[in-house]
Design an enzyme around this catalytic site. Structure first.
Site, short mmCIF file in Angstrom:
data_model
loop_
_atom_site.label_atom_id
_atom_site.label_comp_id
_atom_site.label_asym_id
_atom_site.label_seq_id
_atom_site.Cartn_x
_atom_site.Cartn_y
_atom_site.Cartn_z
N HIS A 39 1.04 -1.16 0.11
CA HIS A 39 0.17 -0.25 0.03
C HIS A 39 0.95 1.10 -0.18
O HIS A 39 2.07 0.97 0.20
CB HIS A 39 -0.95 0.03 1.26
CG HIS A 39 -0.10 0.15 2.39
ND1 HIS A 39 0.63 -0.84 3.19
CD2 HIS A 39 0.45 1.22 3.24
CE1 HIS A 39 1.28 -0.31 4.21
NE2 HIS A 39 1.02 0.86 4.28
N HIS A 121 5.92 6.45 -0.96
CA HIS A 121 6.88 5.43 -1.13
C HIS A 121 5.75 4.14 -0.85
O HIS A 121 5.16 4.12 -0.01
CB HIS A 121 8.07 5.46 -0.39
CG HIS A 121 7.71 5.26 1.09
ND1 HIS A 121 7.59 6.38 1.79
CD2 HIS A 121 8.00 4.12 2.08
CE1 HIS A 121 7.12 6.11 3.03
NE2 HIS A 121 7.34 4.73 3.14
P1 2AM Z 1 6.51 2.49 5.98
O1 2AM Z 1 6.03 1.56 4.80
O2 2AM Z 1 7.47 3.38 5.43
O3 2AM Z 1 7.15 1.58 7.08
C1 2AM Z 1 1.62 1.06 8.54
O4 2AM Z 1 2.37 0.67 9.56
C2 2AM Z 1 2.01 1.96 7.53
O5 2AM Z 1 2.33 3.00 8.29
C3 2AM Z 1 3.41 1.50 6.79
O6 2AM Z 1 3.09 1.84 5.59
C4 2AM Z 1 4.31 2.62 7.38
O7 2AM Z 1 5.23 3.25 6.56
C5 2AM Z 1 3.73 3.58 8.00
N1 2AM Z 1 4.20 4.08 9.41
C6 2AM Z 1 4.40 3.34 10.48
N2 2AM Z 1 5.02 3.94 11.29
C7 2AM Z 1 5.14 5.29 11.21
C8 2AM Z 1 5.73 6.39 11.33
N3 2AM Z 1 5.92 6.28 12.83
N4 2AM Z 1 5.41 7.48 10.82
C9 2AM Z 1 4.88 7.60 9.68
N5 2AM Z 1 4.49 6.32 9.00
C10 2AM Z 1 4.55 5.32 9.56
#
Ligand code: 2AM
Length: 173
Positions: A39, A121
């Site tokens: 996603h 991303h």
């Molecule tokens: P990531 O793919 O860059 O890890 C569910 O966890 C989604 O939320 C993931 O796509 C993750 O991004 C994002 N996510 C998790 N922790 C986060 C944080 N502290 N700040 C921003 N995005 C976050």
């Protein structure tokens, strides 16, 4: 409950992104995100009290997201969490606008913490052993979208499980 707003790919793109994840894992190692979890996060809300869910879901169902398309044509990585991702080589004004609009909506509901900088991303690998993305093959994928989803993330021993709780209205064209 851990919540985020995201775009989720249509099935045929999920398969293509999964193929790129396989290529990335063969070169970089690490933990591949399962196809079902691929996603684009638009807004990460973190832990939210379940008492706020109804108003949030209601607002998401009212949103009108302008249909557009995101071009993915670049490999990228975040060094310290050792994440390998795909995204666009050029800034995408439509996604930046969507991100700002969503955080304005969220702020009106009392949510804080929208990041000042947004790097769209799609994460393919976590805890990569080698950040060897320059050797990965070129690609170009256009991802048409018209809906934002409110997603609930539950982390268990087998990894994260995502459930969509609400979708914005689909507005084509
Ligand atoms: P990531 O793919 O860059 O890890 C569910 O966890 C989604 O939320 C993931 O796509 C993750 O991004 C994002 N996510 C998790 N922790 C986060 C944080 N502290 N700040 C921003 N995005 C976050």
């Amino acid at each position: 409950m851990r919540l985020f707003l995201a775009l989720t790919p249509p099935p045929e793109l999920r398969t293509r992104f999964g193929e790129l994840a396989d290529l990335a894992q063969a070169r970089c190692g690490g933990r591949r995100i399962p196809d079902a979890n691929l996603h684009l996060t638009l807004a990460f809300l973190g832990e939210v009290s379940p008492t706020r869910l109804d108003s949030l879901a209601h607002r998401v169902r009212q949103l009108k997201v302008q249909a557009d398309s995101w071009t993915l044509d670049e490999w990228g990585c975040f060094r310290s969490p050792r994440i390998v991702w795909i995204g666009g080589a050029r800034p995408d004004p439509a996604l930046q606008r969507l991100h700002s609009t969503l955080w304005q909506e969220l702020a009106a509901l009392g949510f804080e913490g929208g990041p000042s900088r947004y790097i769209p991303h799609l994460t393919l690998l976590r805890r990569a052993e080698r950040l060897d993305t320059p050797k990965l093959p070129a690609f170009r994928i256009d991802w048409p979208y018209c809906q934002v989803e409110l997603v609930h993330s539950v982390t268990g021993p087998g990894g994260s499980r995502y459930t969509t709780l609400a979708r914005s209205r689909a507005v084509k064209g």
